[in-house]
Design a protein around this motif. Structure first.
Motif, PDB file in Angstrom:
ATOM      1  N   GLY A 125      34.027  39.902  38.056  1.00 47.98           N
ATOM      2  CA  GLY A 125      34.509  40.289  36.742  1.00 47.98           C
ATOM      3  C   GLY A 125      36.004  40.528  36.686  1.00 47.98           C
ATOM      4  N   LEU A 126      36.747  39.949  37.642  1.00 50.22           N
ATOM      5  CA  LEU A 126      38.189  40.167  37.703  1.00 50.22           C
ATOM      6  C   LEU A 126      38.964  39.106  36.929  1.00 50.22           C
ATOM      7  N   THR A 127      38.372  37.938  36.760  1.00 48.23           N
ATOM      8  CA  THR A 127      38.981  36.858  35.975  1.00 48.23           C
ATOM      9  C   THR A 127      37.907  36.199  35.120  1.00 48.23           C
ATOM     10  N   VAL A 128      38.355  35.453  34.127  1.00 46.96           N
ATOM     11  CA  VAL A 128      37.453  34.625  33.315  1.00 46.96           C
ATOM     12  C   VAL A 128      38.056  33.230  33.220  1.00 46.96           C
ATOM     13  N   ARG A 129      37.176  32.241  33.098  1.00 45.17           N
ATOM     14  CA  ARG A 129      37.622  30.861  32.910  1.00 45.17           C
ATOM     15  C   ARG A 129      37.063  30.320  31.597  1.00 45.17           C
ATOM     16  N   ARG A 130      37.873  29.539  30.922  1.00 44.70           N
ATOM     17  CA  ARG A 130      37.448  28.912  29.671  1.00 44.70           C
ATOM     18  C   ARG A 130      38.041  27.509  29.598  1.00 44.70           C
ATOM     19  N   ARG A 131      37.455  26.687  28.763  1.00 42.02           N
ATOM     20  CA  ARG A 131      37.974  25.341  28.555  1.00 42.02           C
ATOM     21  C   ARG A 131      39.241  25.405  27.707  1.00 42.02           C
ATOM     22  N   SER A 132      40.194  24.562  28.044  1.00 41.61           N
ATOM     23  CA  SER A 132      41.411  24.474  27.244  1.00 41.61           C
ATOM     24  C   SER A 132      41.080  23.910  25.863  1.00 41.61           C
ATOM     25  N   SER A 133      41.721  24.482  24.839  1.00 38.87           N
ATOM     26  CA  SER A 133      41.477  23.999  23.475  1.00 38.87           C
ATOM     27  C   SER A 133      42.142  22.651  23.225  1.00 38.87           C
ATOM     28  N   THR A 134      43.115  22.301  24.052  1.00 38.33           N
ATOM     29  CA  THR A 134      43.826  21.025  23.878  1.00 38.33           C
ATOM     30  C   THR A 134      43.346  19.947  24.841  1.00 38.33           C
ATOM     31  N   ASP A 135      42.741  20.350  25.938  1.00 35.15           N
ATOM     32  CA  ASP A 135      42.252  19.392  26.932  1.00 35.15           C
ATOM     33  C   ASP A 135      40.966  19.957  27.521  1.00 35.15           C
ATOM     34  N   ARG A 136      39.831  19.467  27.049  1.00 31.75           N
ATOM     35  CA  ARG A 136      38.534  20.017  27.456  1.00 31.75           C
ATOM     36  C   ARG A 136      38.251  19.798  28.935  1.00 31.75           C
ATOM     37  N   ARG A 137      39.010  18.919  29.582  1.00 35.05           N
ATOM     38  CA  ARG A 137      38.806  18.695  31.016  1.00 35.05           C
ATOM     39  C   ARG A 137      39.449  19.810  31.859  1.00 35.05           C
ATOM     40  N   GLN A 138      40.271  20.608  31.192  1.00 40.40           N
ATOM     41  CA  GLN A 138      41.056  21.603  31.920  1.00 40.40           C
ATOM     42  C   GLN A 138      40.462  23.001  31.768  1.00 40.40           C
ATOM     43  N   HIS A 139      40.429  23.747  32.894  1.00 36.35           N
ATOM     44  CA  HIS A 139      39.979  25.133  32.871  1.00 36.35           C
ATOM     45  C   HIS A 139      41.184  26.067  32.830  1.00 36.35           C
ATOM     46  N   ILE A 140      41.129  27.069  31.955  1.00 40.38           N
ATOM     47  CA  ILE A 140      42.153  28.092  31.850  1.00 40.38           C
ATOM     48  C   ILE A 140      41.618  29.375  32.497  1.00 40.38           C
ATOM     49  N   VAL A 141      42.426  29.996  33.330  1.00 41.48           N
ATOM     50  CA  VAL A 141      42.017  31.212  34.046  1.00 41.48           C
ATOM     51  C   VAL A 141      42.831  32.387  33.525  1.00 41.48           C
ATOM     52  N   GLU A 142      42.152  33.490  33.233  1.00 44.80           N
ATOM     53  CA  GLU A 142      42.811  34.688  32.732  1.00 44.80           C
ATOM     54  C   GLU A 142      42.348  35.911  33.507  1.00 44.80           C
ATOM     55  N   LEU A 143      43.206  36.915  33.564  1.00 43.64           N
ATOM     56  CA  LEU A 143      42.914  38.182  34.215  1.00 43.64           C
ATOM     57  C   LEU A 143      42.179  39.092  33.227  1.00 43.64           C
ATOM     58  N   THR A 144      41.161  39.796  33.698  1.00 43.82           N
ATOM     59  CA  THR A 144      40.440  40.751  32.853  1.00 43.82           C
ATOM     60  C   THR A 144      41.034  42.151  33.023  1.00 43.82           C
ATOM     61  N   ASP A 145      40.588  43.077  32.176  1.00 48.59           N
ATOM     62  CA  ASP A 145      41.032  44.468  32.315  1.00 48.59           C
ATOM     63  C   ASP A 145      40.597  45.035  33.665  1.00 48.59           C
ATOM     64  N   ARG A 146      39.395  44.681  34.096  1.00 49.13           N
ATOM     65  CA  ARG A 146      38.937  45.133  35.416  1.00 49.13           C
ATOM     66  C   ARG A 146      39.811  44.523  36.508  1.00 49.13           C
ATOM     67  N   GLY A 147      40.223  43.291  36.323  1.00 45.98           N
ATOM     68  CA  GLY A 147      41.104  42.647  37.298  1.00 45.98           C
ATOM     69  C   GLY A 147      42.430  43.370  37.414  1.00 45.98           C
ATOM     70  N   ILE A 148      42.970  43.825  36.291  1.00 47.65           N
ATOM     71  CA  ILE A 148      44.231  44.566  36.311  1.00 47.65           C
ATOM     72  C   ILE A 148      44.067  45.881  37.054  1.00 47.65           C
ATOM     73  N   ALA A 149      42.943  46.568  36.831  1.00 46.87           N
ATOM     74  CA  ALA A 149      42.695  47.850  37.500  1.00 46.87           C
ATOM     75  C   ALA A 149      42.554  47.663  39.006  1.00 46.87           C
TER      76      ALA A 149
END
Length: 202
Positions: A125-149
């Motif tokens: 639960g430290l990061t999340v991945r989602r599909r890019s809105s401009t390129d569905r082949r690409q995964h975007i990775v983001e830090l969660t609040d738990r990841g920051i802690a």
């Protein structure tokens, strides 16, 4: 706070090499921890009173970094992250969301290794991945609040390790070392390349 001796063993010379005289005064001891990869750094620390030789600084920096990462991983408790996971979380914290392929490019890791690390971080639960809105082949990775802690708590652990490694230095010396390393890092940024080229030509 853990006792410094429990955080990491003292840096020392390769097994079977028992320093004496000025070597012993330099603080070099004999343990098995150096046997595999650190003999070069051991021989360098024999000459503390001599000027540094060209090409000897980077191996020392590399050795100290490796010692710190080993100590961080060795003291990890359930729920703690490894140094490789720390590097990815720090990158995301500094840059915000990133494409998965760009993370691979920053660290120069094999794609399967990056996917494995990201899977571990996402499962915790430290990061999340989602599909890019401009390129569905690409995964975007983001830090969660738990990841920051977790990132903040890991840097508290790393501060203990760092204090042990840098224990021979005064506070002023540590600040000076930090500033010098920052200057080198800044010179490596893409924005500094034209200035570096101009410095070479002048």
């Amino acid at each position: 706070m853990q006792d410094r001796e429990q955080v990491m063993p003292r840096l020392s010379g390769p097994s079977g090499c028992r320093p004496s005289g000025r070597h012993e005064r330099a603080g070099c001891e004999s343990t098995d921890s150096w046997r595999s990869t650190n003999y070069l750094c051991f021989t360098m620390c024999m000459n503390l009173s001599e000027p540094p030789h060209p090409g000897h600084t980077l191996p020392l920096v590399s050795h100290l970094a490796r010692a710190g990462w080993r100590a961080l991983d060795a003291t990890a408790q359930p729920g703690d992250i490894t140094h490789r996971q720390l590097l990815i979380l720090t990158l995301l914290n500094d840059r915000g969301w990133m494409a998965q392929k760009d993370i691979k490019g920053v660290f120069g890791l094999d794609a399967s290794n990056v996917v494995g690390l990201l899977n571990e971080l996402e499962e915790e639960g430290l990061t999340v991945r989602r599909r890019s809105s401009t390129d569905r082949r690409q995964h975007i990775v983001e830090l969660t609040d738990r990841g920051i802690a977790v990132l903040d708590s890991t840097y508290e652990r790393l501060a203990i390790v760092e204090d042990d490694i840098l224990h021979p230095l005064t506070i002023d010396e540590r600040q000076q070392l930090h500033q010098l390393l920052l200057r080198v890092m800044a010179s490596r940024s893409p924005d500094s390349r034209p200035r570096r080229q101009a410095d070479k030509q002048s």
